[in-house]
Enzyme design. Sequence first.
Site, PDB file in Angstrom:
ATOM      1  N   PRO A   9       0.788  -1.230   0.000  1.00 51.89           N
ATOM      2  CA  PRO A   9       0.000   0.000   0.000  1.00 51.89           C
ATOM      3  C   PRO A   9       0.824   1.286   0.000  1.00 51.89           C
ATOM      4  CG  PRO A   9      -0.204  -1.160   2.102  1.00 51.89           C
ATOM      5  CD  PRO A   9       0.471  -2.085   1.154  1.00 51.89           C
ATOM      6  N   ASN A  10       0.336   2.221  -0.768  1.00 49.33           N
ATOM      7  CA  ASN A  10       0.874   3.587  -0.873  1.00 49.33           C
ATOM      8  C   ASN A  10       2.188   3.682  -1.658  1.00 49.33           C
ATOM      9  OD1 ASN A  10      -1.221   4.880   0.728  1.00 49.33           O
ATOM     10  ND2 ASN A  10      -0.339   3.788   2.463  1.00 49.33           N
ATOM     11  N   ARG A  17       4.617  10.812  -1.974  1.00 48.80           N
ATOM     12  CA  ARG A  17       4.521  10.622  -0.526  1.00 48.80           C
ATOM     13  C   ARG A  17       5.881  10.796   0.169  1.00 48.80           C
ATOM     14  NH1 ARG A  17       4.740   4.255   1.267  1.00 48.80           N
ATOM     15  NH2 ARG A  17       4.084   5.110   3.249  1.00 48.80           N
ATOM     16  N   TYR A  22      11.222   8.444   1.164  1.00 48.42           N
ATOM     17  CA  TYR A  22      11.138   7.548   0.007  1.00 48.42           C
ATOM     18  C   TYR A  22      11.711   8.132  -1.278  1.00 48.42           C
ATOM     19  CZ  TYR A  22       7.944   5.481   3.372  1.00 48.42           C
ATOM     20  OH  TYR A  22       7.411   4.946   4.517  1.00 48.42           O
ATOM     21  N   ASN A  73       7.969  -5.718  -0.859  1.00 47.09           N
ATOM     22  CA  ASN A  73       7.924  -4.609   0.085  1.00 47.09           C
ATOM     23  C   ASN A  73       6.469  -4.521   0.535  1.00 47.09           C
ATOM     24  OD1 ASN A  73       7.824  -2.268   1.517  1.00 47.09           O
ATOM     25  ND2 ASN A  73       8.993  -1.035   0.045  1.00 47.09           N
ATOM     26  N   ALA A  76       3.109  -0.873   4.826  1.00 50.73           N
ATOM     27  CA  ALA A  76       2.547  -0.848   6.185  1.00 50.73           C
ATOM     28  C   ALA A  76       2.121  -2.241   6.664  1.00 50.73           C
ATOM     29  CB  ALA A  76       1.364   0.103   6.230  1.00 50.73           C
ATOM     30  N   HIS A  79       4.036  -4.501   9.235  1.00 54.33           N
ATOM     31  CA  HIS A  79       3.946  -4.363  10.682  1.00 54.33           C
ATOM     32  C   HIS A  79       2.638  -4.897  11.255  1.00 54.33           C
ATOM     33  CE1 HIS A  79       7.239  -1.809   9.508  1.00 54.33           C
ATOM     34  NE2 HIS A  79       6.422  -0.939   8.917  1.00 54.33           N
ATOM     35  N   ASP A  86       1.570 -15.752   6.470  1.00 53.59           N
ATOM     36  CA  ASP A  86       1.085 -17.126   6.251  1.00 53.59           C
ATOM     37  C   ASP A  86       1.077 -17.491   4.768  1.00 53.59           C
ATOM     38  OD1 ASP A  86       0.766 -17.529   8.938  1.00 53.59           O
ATOM     39  OD2 ASP A  86      -1.414 -17.349   8.956  1.00 53.59           O
ATOM     40  N   GLU A  97      12.512  -9.646   1.786  1.00 50.62           N
ATOM     41  CA  GLU A  97      11.762  -8.457   2.217  1.00 50.62           C
ATOM     42  C   GLU A  97      12.613  -7.216   1.913  1.00 50.62           C
ATOM     43  OE1 GLU A  97      11.746  -8.331   6.487  1.00 50.62           O
ATOM     44  OE2 GLU A  97      10.196  -6.790   6.607  1.00 50.62           O
ATOM     45  N   HIS A  99      12.722  -2.840   2.101  1.00 56.12           N
ATOM     46  CA  HIS A  99      12.167  -1.536   2.499  1.00 56.12           C
ATOM     47  C   HIS A  99      13.048  -0.433   1.961  1.00 56.12           C
ATOM     48  CE1 HIS A  99       9.292  -3.483   5.081  1.00 56.12           C
ATOM     49  NE2 HIS A  99      10.277  -4.247   5.514  1.00 56.12           N
ATOM     50  N   ARG A 106      12.951   4.318  12.570  1.00 57.15           N
ATOM     51  CA  ARG A 106      11.829   5.261  12.562  1.00 57.15           C
ATOM     52  C   ARG A 106      10.928   5.025  13.775  1.00 57.15           C
ATOM     53  NH1 ARG A 106       9.443   4.930   6.661  1.00 57.15           N
ATOM     54  NH2 ARG A 106       8.082   6.544   7.544  1.00 57.15           N
ATOM     55  N   ARG A 110       7.251   0.487  13.724  1.00 55.65           N
ATOM     56  CA  ARG A 110       7.825  -0.004  12.471  1.00 55.65           C
ATOM     57  C   ARG A 110       8.959  -1.005  12.697  1.00 55.65           C
ATOM     58  NH1 ARG A 110       5.554   3.415   8.438  1.00 55.65           N
ATOM     59  NH2 ARG A 110       4.994   5.390   9.398  1.00 55.65           N
TER      60      ARG A 110
HETATM   61  C1  DQA Z   1       8.285   0.901   3.884  1.00 61.48           C
HETATM   62  C2  DQA Z   1       8.402   1.158   5.391  1.00 61.48           C
HETATM   63  C3  DQA Z   1       7.055   0.940   6.074  1.00 61.48           C
HETATM   64  O1  DQA Z   1       7.182   1.178   7.472  1.00 61.48           O
HETATM   65  C4  DQA Z   1       6.017   1.907   5.516  1.00 61.48           C
HETATM   66  O2  DQA Z   1       4.759   1.650   6.088  1.00 61.48           O
HETATM   67  C5  DQA Z   1       5.959   1.894   4.035  1.00 61.48           C
HETATM   68  C6  DQA Z   1       7.189   1.748   3.252  1.00 61.48           C
HETATM   69  C7  DQA Z   1       9.599   1.230   3.140  1.00 61.48           C
HETATM   70  O3  DQA Z   1       9.719   0.847   1.985  1.00 61.48           O
HETATM   71  O4  DQA Z   1      10.498   1.876   3.703  1.00 61.48           O
HETATM   72  O5  DQA Z   1       4.895   2.093   3.448  1.00 61.48           O
HETATM   73  O6  DQA Z   1       8.018  -0.478   3.683  1.00 61.48           O
END
Ligand code: DQA
Length: 145
Positions: A9-10, A17, A22, A73, A76, A79, A86, A97, A99, A106, A110
Amino acid sequence: MNILVINGPNLNFLGIREPEHYGTKTYKDLVKMIDKNANRLGVKAECYQSNHEGEIVDKIQSAYNRFDGIIINPAAYTHTSVAILDAIKAVNIPTIEVHISDPDMRDEFRKVSYIRQACIETVKGLGFDGYIKAMEDMKEYLINR
Ligand code: DQA
């Protein structure tokens, strides 16, 4: 070698954002960079982005018997999501994974990753380059396993 790259998401709002976390490049730029590096590494990469937990679970399930590795990635959902954890365990596909920022530096909330225990590696704090490192490491892992 088929690699699925999932962004949660996002991350479709990259470039808009919170640039202090980022950067200023967009999701489209990220996909371009992944495609270019997939070519360089001689692997196939499919990129997928969703803002919905269930859709991400469906996508991970659809990777079963189709993909050799997953780079995710979960944003959110990192967390919060037992469902994504699963799903990764269920398909049993090697997963890395990623990020863009370093979530451990942070907010307190997180620092918890539900996903990490199902992953062969976590790459964090390297910006977009983290995806390239994940692709290189995944290729290496799949060759040597
Ligand atoms: C993120 C870090 C997460 O805490 C956050 O919610 C994101 C992006 C990152 O790529 O740094 O949306 O996964």
